[in-house]
Design a protein around this motif. Structure first.
Motif, PDB file in Angstrom:
ATOM      1  N   GLU A   4       0.830  -1.214   0.000  1.00 57.52           N
ATOM      2  CA  GLU A   4       0.000   0.000   0.000  1.00 57.52           C
ATOM      3  C   GLU A   4       0.863   1.262   0.000  1.00 57.52           C
ATOM      4  O   GLU A   4       0.504   2.266  -0.619  1.00 57.52           O
ATOM      5  CB  GLU A   4      -0.927   0.001   1.215  1.00 57.52           C
ATOM      6  CG  GLU A   4      -1.891   1.156   1.237  1.00 57.52           C
ATOM      7  CD  GLU A   4      -2.785   1.174   2.467  1.00 57.52           C
ATOM      8  OE1 GLU A   4      -3.667   2.055   2.511  1.00 57.52           O
ATOM      9  OE2 GLU A   4      -2.600   0.346   3.374  1.00 57.52           O
ATOM     10  N   ALA A   5       2.019   1.209   0.659  1.00 59.72           N
ATOM     11  CA  ALA A   5       2.916   2.368   0.684  1.00 59.72           C
ATOM     12  C   ALA A   5       3.440   2.662  -0.726  1.00 59.72           C
ATOM     13  O   ALA A   5       3.539   3.831  -1.126  1.00 59.72           O
ATOM     14  CB  ALA A   5       4.074   2.113   1.640  1.00 59.72           C
ATOM     15  N   TYR A   6       3.739   1.607  -1.480  1.00 62.31           N
ATOM     16  CA  TYR A   6       4.205   1.808  -2.857  1.00 62.31           C
ATOM     17  C   TYR A   6       3.093   2.369  -3.735  1.00 62.31           C
ATOM     18  O   TYR A   6       3.337   3.222  -4.592  1.00 62.31           O
ATOM     19  CB  TYR A   6       4.724   0.492  -3.441  1.00 62.31           C
ATOM     20  CG  TYR A   6       6.055   0.073  -2.880  1.00 62.31           C
ATOM     21  CD1 TYR A   6       7.235   0.600  -3.393  1.00 62.31           C
ATOM     22  CD2 TYR A   6       6.140  -0.825  -1.833  1.00 62.31           C
ATOM     23  CE1 TYR A   6       8.469   0.230  -2.887  1.00 62.31           C
ATOM     24  CE2 TYR A   6       7.362  -1.209  -1.310  1.00 62.31           C
ATOM     25  CZ  TYR A   6       8.521  -0.682  -1.838  1.00 62.31           C
ATOM     26  OH  TYR A   6       9.739  -1.035  -1.330  1.00 62.31           O
ATOM     27  N   VAL A   7       1.862   1.892  -3.522  1.00 63.34           N
ATOM     28  CA  VAL A   7       0.729   2.394  -4.310  1.00 63.34           C
ATOM     29  C   VAL A   7       0.518   3.878  -4.025  1.00 63.34           C
ATOM     30  O   VAL A   7       0.366   4.685  -4.948  1.00 63.34           O
ATOM     31  CB  VAL A   7      -0.557   1.596  -3.996  1.00 63.34           C
ATOM     32  CG1 VAL A   7      -1.762   2.242  -4.645  1.00 63.34           C
ATOM     33  CG2 VAL A   7      -0.424   0.161  -4.455  1.00 63.34           C
ATOM     34  N   LEU A   8       0.525   4.249  -2.752  1.00 63.97           N
ATOM     35  CA  LEU A   8       0.288   5.650  -2.390  1.00 63.97           C
ATOM     36  C   LEU A   8       1.432   6.547  -2.860  1.00 63.97           C
ATOM     37  O   LEU A   8       1.210   7.674  -3.302  1.00 63.97           O
ATOM     38  CB  LEU A   8       0.060   5.787  -0.891  1.00 63.97           C
ATOM     39  CG  LEU A   8      -1.238   5.147  -0.384  1.00 63.97           C
ATOM     40  CD1 LEU A   8      -1.328   5.250   1.123  1.00 63.97           C
ATOM     41  CD2 LEU A   8      -2.441   5.787  -1.035  1.00 63.97           C
ATOM     42  N   ARG A   9       2.653   6.043  -2.783  1.00 65.79           N
ATOM     43  CA  ARG A   9       3.782   6.830  -3.296  1.00 65.79           C
ATOM     44  C   ARG A   9       3.664   6.989  -4.813  1.00 65.79           C
ATOM     45  O   ARG A   9       3.930   8.060  -5.360  1.00 65.79           O
ATOM     46  CB  ARG A   9       5.113   6.182  -2.922  1.00 65.79           C
ATOM     47  CG  ARG A   9       6.314   7.018  -3.348  1.00 65.79           C
ATOM     48  CD  ARG A   9       7.577   6.567  -2.650  1.00 65.79           C
ATOM     49  NE  ARG A   9       8.732   7.301  -3.105  1.00 65.79           N
ATOM     50  CZ  ARG A   9       9.095   8.508  -2.670  1.00 65.79           C
ATOM     51  NH1 ARG A   9       8.369   9.117  -1.756  1.00 65.79           N
ATOM     52  NH2 ARG A   9      10.169   9.104  -3.141  1.00 65.79           N
ATOM     53  N   GLY A  10       3.231   5.922  -5.480  1.00 65.21           N
ATOM     54  CA  GLY A  10       3.012   6.003  -6.919  1.00 65.21           C
ATOM     55  C   GLY A  10       1.943   7.026  -7.263  1.00 65.21           C
ATOM     56  O   GLY A  10       2.079   7.782  -8.224  1.00 65.21           O
ATOM     57  N   MET A  11       0.874   7.075  -6.474  1.00 61.21           N
ATOM     58  CA  MET A  11      -0.175   8.067  -6.715  1.00 61.21           C
ATOM     59  C   MET A  11       0.348   9.481  -6.508  1.00 61.21           C
ATOM     60  O   MET A  11       0.029  10.390  -7.266  1.00 61.21           O
ATOM     61  CB  MET A  11      -1.367   7.811  -5.805  1.00 61.21           C
ATOM     62  CG  MET A  11      -2.177   6.616  -6.192  1.00 61.21           C
ATOM     63  SD  MET A  11      -3.550   6.423  -5.048  1.00 61.21           S
ATOM     64  CE  MET A  11      -4.282   4.938  -5.666  1.00 61.21           C
ATOM     65  N   ASP A  54      -2.330  -9.553  -6.182  1.00 63.74           N
ATOM     66  CA  ASP A  54      -3.789  -9.460  -6.128  1.00 63.74           C
ATOM     67  C   ASP A  54      -4.282  -8.080  -5.720  1.00 63.74           C
ATOM     68  O   ASP A  54      -5.480  -7.904  -5.507  1.00 63.74           O
ATOM     69  CB  ASP A  54      -4.342 -10.501  -5.151  1.00 63.74           C
ATOM     70  CG  ASP A  54      -4.038 -11.917  -5.603  1.00 63.74           C
ATOM     71  OD1 ASP A  54      -3.943 -12.127  -6.825  1.00 63.74           O
ATOM     72  OD2 ASP A  54      -3.894 -12.804  -4.738  1.00 63.74           O
ATOM     73  N   ASP A  55      -3.399  -7.115  -5.616  1.00 66.43           N
ATOM     74  CA  ASP A  55      -3.776  -5.773  -5.177  1.00 66.43           C
ATOM     75  C   ASP A  55      -4.535  -5.066  -6.301  1.00 66.43           C
ATOM     76  O   ASP A  55      -3.953  -4.623  -7.287  1.00 66.43           O
ATOM     77  CB  ASP A  55      -2.531  -4.976  -4.788  1.00 66.43           C
ATOM     78  CG  ASP A  55      -2.857  -3.668  -4.093  1.00 66.43           C
ATOM     79  OD1 ASP A  55      -4.043  -3.286  -4.071  1.00 66.43           O
ATOM     80  OD2 ASP A  55      -1.920  -3.033  -3.584  1.00 66.43           O
ATOM     81  N   ASN A  56      -5.856  -4.992  -6.150  1.00 65.23           N
ATOM     82  CA  ASN A  56      -6.700  -4.374  -7.182  1.00 65.23           C
ATOM     83  C   ASN A  56      -6.400  -2.890  -7.344  1.00 65.23           C
ATOM     84  O   ASN A  56      -6.419  -2.366  -8.452  1.00 65.23           O
ATOM     85  CB  ASN A  56      -8.179  -4.560  -6.847  1.00 65.23           C
ATOM     86  CG  ASN A  56      -8.601  -5.995  -6.996  1.00 65.23           C
ATOM     87  OD1 ASN A  56      -8.037  -6.736  -7.797  1.00 65.23           O
ATOM     88  ND2 ASN A  56      -9.582  -6.406  -6.221  1.00 65.23           N
ATOM     89  N   GLU A  57      -6.130  -2.224  -6.227  1.00 68.07           N
ATOM     90  CA  GLU A  57      -5.866  -0.782  -6.280  1.00 68.07           C
ATOM     91  C   GLU A  57      -4.614  -0.489  -7.106  1.00 68.07           C
ATOM     92  O   GLU A  57      -4.594   0.434  -7.915  1.00 68.07           O
ATOM     93  CB  GLU A  57      -5.729  -0.218  -4.865  1.00 68.07           C
ATOM     94  CG  GLU A  57      -5.573   1.270  -4.837  1.00 68.07           C
ATOM     95  CD  GLU A  57      -5.420   1.818  -3.421  1.00 68.07           C
ATOM     96  OE1 GLU A  57      -5.637   3.031  -3.265  1.00 68.07           O
ATOM     97  OE2 GLU A  57      -5.093   1.053  -2.500  1.00 68.07           O
ATOM     98  N   ALA A  58      -3.583  -1.288  -6.921  1.00 67.82           N
ATOM     99  CA  ALA A  58      -2.342  -1.092  -7.676  1.00 67.82           C
ATOM    100  C   ALA A  58      -2.569  -1.354  -9.159  1.00 67.82           C
ATOM    101  O   ALA A  58      -2.057  -0.618 -10.013  1.00 67.82           O
ATOM    102  CB  ALA A  58      -1.246  -2.003  -7.136  1.00 67.82           C
ATOM    103  N   GLY A  59      -3.330  -2.380  -9.487  1.00 62.28           N
ATOM    104  CA  GLY A  59      -3.619  -2.685 -10.881  1.00 62.28           C
ATOM    105  C   GLY A  59      -4.399  -1.577 -11.565  1.00 62.28           C
ATOM    106  O   GLY A  59      -4.079  -1.175 -12.691  1.00 62.28           O
TER     107      GLY A  59
END
Length: 172
Positions: free
Chosen positions: A42-49, A73-78
């Protein structure tokens, strides 16, 4: 936040800051979380955002890929990865259209790119840049009222957006 080191609490703060379009503090916080806990996708996803809203597409996509590597399986990242790729395609097409003087196509592409960035992020640097570029295209189309509106939105998002100020002066 000074009294806790819980990564989930800090990630909730990052989500709130990204909702407001405040990227700098979100980038610092996620960097610190990733240093201490490198396995939290989740930290990588939020940093990516945050990187996406700062208009750093390449780094954003790298962080989304890392999040997917950690948790396939992280839908948010996909979804975020697909949105980043689509946004990048729209921006590249718009820039090419503007350079080849196809300003109508550039206007449509910048509008499509803006629709991909959610309405909650009106203060993000990417939003300011997209509005300023669309204003420049609308100036060339002699659509002065819409160009002024875009300049106002870009300046609201980032008060030191030089291209928006220059376009506004040209329109006036």
């Amino acid at each position: 936040l000074q009294k806790t080191n819980a990564p989930q609490t800090k990630l909730k703060l990052v989500r709130a800051e990204l909702g407001l379009g405040l990227c700098d503090r979100a980038l610092r916080t996620t960097r610190d979380i990733i240093k201490l806990h490198p396995n939290i996708s989740e930290a990588y996803v939020l940093r990516g955002m945050a990187l996406l809203l700062s208009a750093d597409m390449e780094q954003a996509q790298r962080h989304f890929k890392e999040a997917l590597r950690l948790d396939p399986d992280d839908n948010e990242a996909g979804r975020a990865m697909k949105r980043a790729r689509k946004l990048q395609r729209h921006m590249e097409t718009a820039k090419q259209s503007a350079n080849s003087r196809a300003f109508e196509t550039a206007d449509v592409e910048y509008s499509s790119a803006l629709s991909l960035v959610s309405d909650d992020n009106q203060r993000a640097p990417l939003v300011a840049s997209l509005h300023a570029e669309r204003a420049a295209a609308r100036l060339r189309l002699k659509n002065y009222d819409e160009a002024l509106k875009d300049c106002a939105l870009a300046i609201y998002a980032q008060d030191d957006c030089k291209s928006a100020w220059l376009t506004k002066a040209q329109v006036l």
